[in-house]
Design an enzyme around this catalytic site. Sequence first.
Site, PDB file in Angstrom:
ATOM      1  N   LYS A  91       0.689  -1.183   0.206  1.00 11.19           N
ATOM      2  CA  LYS A  91      -0.185   0.015  -0.103  1.00 11.19           C
ATOM      3  C   LYS A  91       1.025   1.304  -0.023  1.00 11.19           C
ATOM      4  CE  LYS A  91      -4.353   1.043   2.466  1.00 11.19           C
ATOM      5  NZ  LYS A  91      -5.277   1.240   3.541  1.00 11.19           N
TER       6      LYS A  91
HETATM    7  C1  E4P Z   1      -8.303   2.233   3.438  1.00  9.45           C
HETATM    8  O1  E4P Z   1      -7.516   1.270   3.054  1.00  9.45           O
HETATM    9  C2  E4P Z   1      -7.953   3.039   4.783  1.00  9.45           C
HETATM   10  O2  E4P Z   1      -7.534   1.698   5.615  1.00  9.45           O
HETATM   11  C3  E4P Z   1      -9.603   3.066   5.511  1.00  9.45           C
HETATM   12  O3  E4P Z   1     -10.429   2.724   4.746  1.00  9.45           O
HETATM   13  C4  E4P Z   1      -9.549   4.462   6.231  1.00  9.45           C
HETATM   14  O4  E4P Z   1     -10.608   4.496   6.774  1.00  9.45           O
HETATM   15  P1  E4P Z   1     -11.055   5.961   7.779  1.00  9.45           P
HETATM   16  O5  E4P Z   1     -11.328   7.226   7.038  1.00  9.45           O
HETATM   17  O6  E4P Z   1     -12.212   5.370   8.489  1.00  9.45           O
HETATM   18  O7  E4P Z   1      -9.753   5.974   8.562  1.00  9.45           O
END
Ligand code: E4P
Length: 217
Positions: A87
């Site tokens: 990522k």
């Molecule tokens: C995506 O891969 C992120 O881990 C996640 O969806 C972020 O979500 P949040 O805005 O609830 O922190």
Amino acid sequence: MKFFIDTANLDQIREAQDLGILDGVTTNPSLMAKEGIKGRDAIFEHYKTICEMVDGPVSAEVLGTTFDEIVSEGKELAKIHEHIVVKVPMIKEGIKAIKWFTDNDIKTNCTLVFSAGQAILAAKAGATFVSPFLGRIDDSNWDGVQLIEEIVGIYNAQGYMTEVLAASIRTPLHIVRCAAAGADVCTCPLPSILGLLKHPLTDLGLQQFLKDAATMK
Ligand code: E4P
């Protein structure tokens, strides 16, 4: 649409896995920190455990921000398990690194995406997944699902192979709207997935069926 769970919590991953509908996992540094995981070895061990629990992609985020840091971390992460998807944040160095990973057959998830322009760049670099954060867009008074629709439309028009992974899900309705918008994947917290089960008429109907069934015994 594939269902990923957005957590680093093993119990939650197990619960979603038990439902039989889980296709993968996404994590991020905040979610890993929430589990109290500290240090490279513990982090890598945790990713390995998740990879062995789930038969699908597991996103593991790099912590560096320069091209060299991202590439060297990503190469190490990718060695943990074949399920690992590296990522990478949507920054200039990140895009350069995604292109490098693409050329070297390492899967990537381009994260922190908030616009169609960013999603185009991620696809051009060959990202396996692009993660638009729709809940955070909603939090700032814009329509996150509209962005998912726009990106899906562009990717279809251009024939891009990158999968649209709707992230930052807050509610079951987000999941339903992402499915209607044509998202390839939705990564969700466990309560949003379980929320899809709920309807008061289902509960009332079942109550009545069970009551009537008891009269037949
Ligand atoms: C995506 O891969 C992120 O881990 C996640 O969806 C972020 O979500 P949040 O805005 O609830 O922190």
